[in-house]
Write a protein that holds these residues in place. Sequence first.
Motif, mmCIF file in Angstrom:
data_model
loop_
_atom_site.group_PDB
_atom_site.id
_atom_site.type_symbol
_atom_site.label_atom_id
_atom_site.label_comp_id
_atom_site.label_asym_id
_atom_site.label_seq_id
_atom_site.Cartn_x
_atom_site.Cartn_y
_atom_site.Cartn_z
ATOM 1 N N GLY A 3 8.180 -5.102 -46.748
ATOM 2 C CA GLY A 3 8.823 -6.210 -47.445
ATOM 3 C C GLY A 3 9.925 -6.779 -46.571
ATOM 4 N N ILE A 4 10.165 -8.069 -46.714
ATOM 5 C CA ILE A 4 11.215 -8.737 -45.941
ATOM 6 C C ILE A 4 11.946 -9.717 -46.850
ATOM 7 N N ASP A 5 13.235 -9.903 -46.588
ATOM 8 C CA ASP A 5 14.003 -10.883 -47.348
ATOM 9 C C ASP A 5 15.118 -11.431 -46.465
ATOM 10 N N VAL A 6 15.427 -12.683 -46.676
ATOM 11 C CA VAL A 6 16.538 -13.335 -45.987
ATOM 12 C C VAL A 6 17.394 -14.015 -47.043
ATOM 13 N N VAL A 7 18.720 -13.944 -46.863
ATOM 14 C CA VAL A 7 19.637 -14.543 -47.830
ATOM 15 C C VAL A 7 20.780 -15.221 -47.073
ATOM 16 N N SER A 8 21.241 -16.310 -47.623
ATOM 17 C CA SER A 8 22.399 -16.998 -47.081
ATOM 18 C C SER A 8 23.652 -16.174 -47.402
ATOM 19 N N ILE A 9 24.421 -15.852 -46.383
ATOM 20 C CA ILE A 9 25.659 -15.111 -46.590
ATOM 21 C C ILE A 9 26.596 -15.919 -47.482
ATOM 22 N N ASN A 10 26.582 -17.220 -47.334
ATOM 23 C CA ASN A 10 27.407 -18.111 -48.151
ATOM 24 C C ASN A 10 27.078 -17.967 -49.643
ATOM 25 N N ARG A 11 25.818 -17.772 -49.969
ATOM 26 C CA ARG A 11 25.398 -17.596 -51.367
ATOM 27 C C ARG A 11 26.061 -16.361 -51.976
ATOM 28 N N ILE A 12 26.067 -15.265 -51.238
ATOM 29 C CA ILE A 12 26.671 -14.027 -51.722
ATOM 30 C C ILE A 12 28.194 -14.178 -51.779
ATOM 31 N N ALA A 23 30.372 -9.227 -59.433
ATOM 32 C CA ALA A 23 29.172 -9.720 -58.744
ATOM 33 C C ALA A 23 28.470 -8.577 -58.021
ATOM 34 N N TYR A 24 29.244 -7.724 -57.370
ATOM 35 C CA TYR A 24 28.660 -6.576 -56.657
ATOM 36 C C TYR A 24 28.033 -5.581 -57.620
ATOM 37 N N HIS A 25 28.671 -5.381 -58.779
ATOM 38 C CA HIS A 25 28.141 -4.424 -59.751
ATOM 39 C C HIS A 25 26.761 -4.831 -60.272
ATOM 40 N N LYS A 26 26.420 -6.099 -60.151
ATOM 41 C CA LYS A 26 25.098 -6.562 -60.579
ATOM 42 C C LYS A 26 23.985 -5.869 -59.784
ATOM 43 N N THR A 41 27.890 -7.507 -44.954
ATOM 44 C CA THR A 41 27.298 -6.250 -45.423
ATOM 45 C C THR A 41 26.758 -6.412 -46.833
ATOM 46 N N ALA A 42 27.516 -7.059 -47.691
ATOM 47 C CA ALA A 42 27.065 -7.291 -49.069
ATOM 48 C C ALA A 42 25.775 -8.108 -49.074
ATOM 49 N N ALA A 43 25.703 -9.134 -48.232
ATOM 50 C CA ALA A 43 24.499 -9.958 -48.149
ATOM 51 C C ALA A 43 23.330 -9.143 -47.599
ATOM 52 N N GLY A 44 23.601 -8.314 -46.609
ATOM 53 C CA GLY A 44 22.552 -7.459 -46.056
ATOM 54 C C GLY A 44 22.005 -6.490 -47.080
ATOM 55 N N PHE A 45 22.890 -5.938 -47.922
ATOM 56 C CA PHE A 45 22.440 -5.022 -48.973
ATOM 57 C C PHE A 45 21.581 -5.762 -50.002
ATOM 58 N N TRP A 46 21.976 -6.992 -50.342
ATOM 59 C CA TRP A 46 21.154 -7.797 -51.264
ATOM 60 C C TRP A 46 19.753 -7.989 -50.668
ATOM 61 N N ALA A 47 19.710 -8.406 -49.408
ATOM 62 C CA ALA A 47 18.422 -8.646 -48.742
ATOM 63 C C ALA A 47 17.592 -7.363 -48.685
ATOM 64 N N PHE A 106 23.195 -15.993 -42.039
ATOM 65 C CA PHE A 106 22.102 -15.399 -42.806
ATOM 66 C C PHE A 106 22.056 -13.892 -42.610
ATOM 67 N N ALA A 107 21.597 -13.192 -43.632
ATOM 68 C CA ALA A 107 21.336 -11.761 -43.556
ATOM 69 C C ALA A 107 19.848 -11.565 -43.804
ATOM 70 N N ILE A 108 19.253 -10.654 -43.063
ATOM 71 C CA ILE A 108 17.819 -10.387 -43.201
ATOM 72 C C ILE A 108 17.612 -8.886 -43.246
ATOM 73 N N ALA A 109 16.612 -8.468 -43.998
ATOM 74 C CA ALA A 109 16.284 -7.057 -44.081
ATOM 75 C C ALA A 109 14.776 -6.868 -44.135
#
Length: 115
Positions: A3-12, A23-26, A41-47, A106-109
């Motif tokens: 699985g792969i995901d990318v997220v905008s750091i700005n979004r997080i 927000a983090y507790h979600k 790091t928070a964005a990377g964990f989301w991804a 961007f963060a990607i995982a």
Amino acid sequence: MIGIDVVSINRIEKMYEKFGKKAYHKYLNENEIKLIKKIETAAGFWAAKEAASKALGCGIGEECAFHDILLSKTPKNAPFITFSKKVLEKFSIKKAHVSISHDNGFAIAVVALEK
């Protein structure tokens, strides 16, 4: 399974600015939150959690929630992923691997699972 995901750091970052730690507790537990020193790091964990759910083939939801995916760091500070007992058994996961990176907003995982 991969699985792969990318997220905008700005979004997080905006989510954190609006809701604070709530927000983090979600999507993170207390141990995961303690690891966050930068928004990247928070964005990377989301991804990573999104990528893990995609590797399972179910997405985030009833079968696998954000809190069923557990992130930590190895002694060498590399990301480490595991799952709740419920998810490990349901999906017969033997081993899990995660890679997280961030650059240019961007963060990607990527998550690879062995059954």
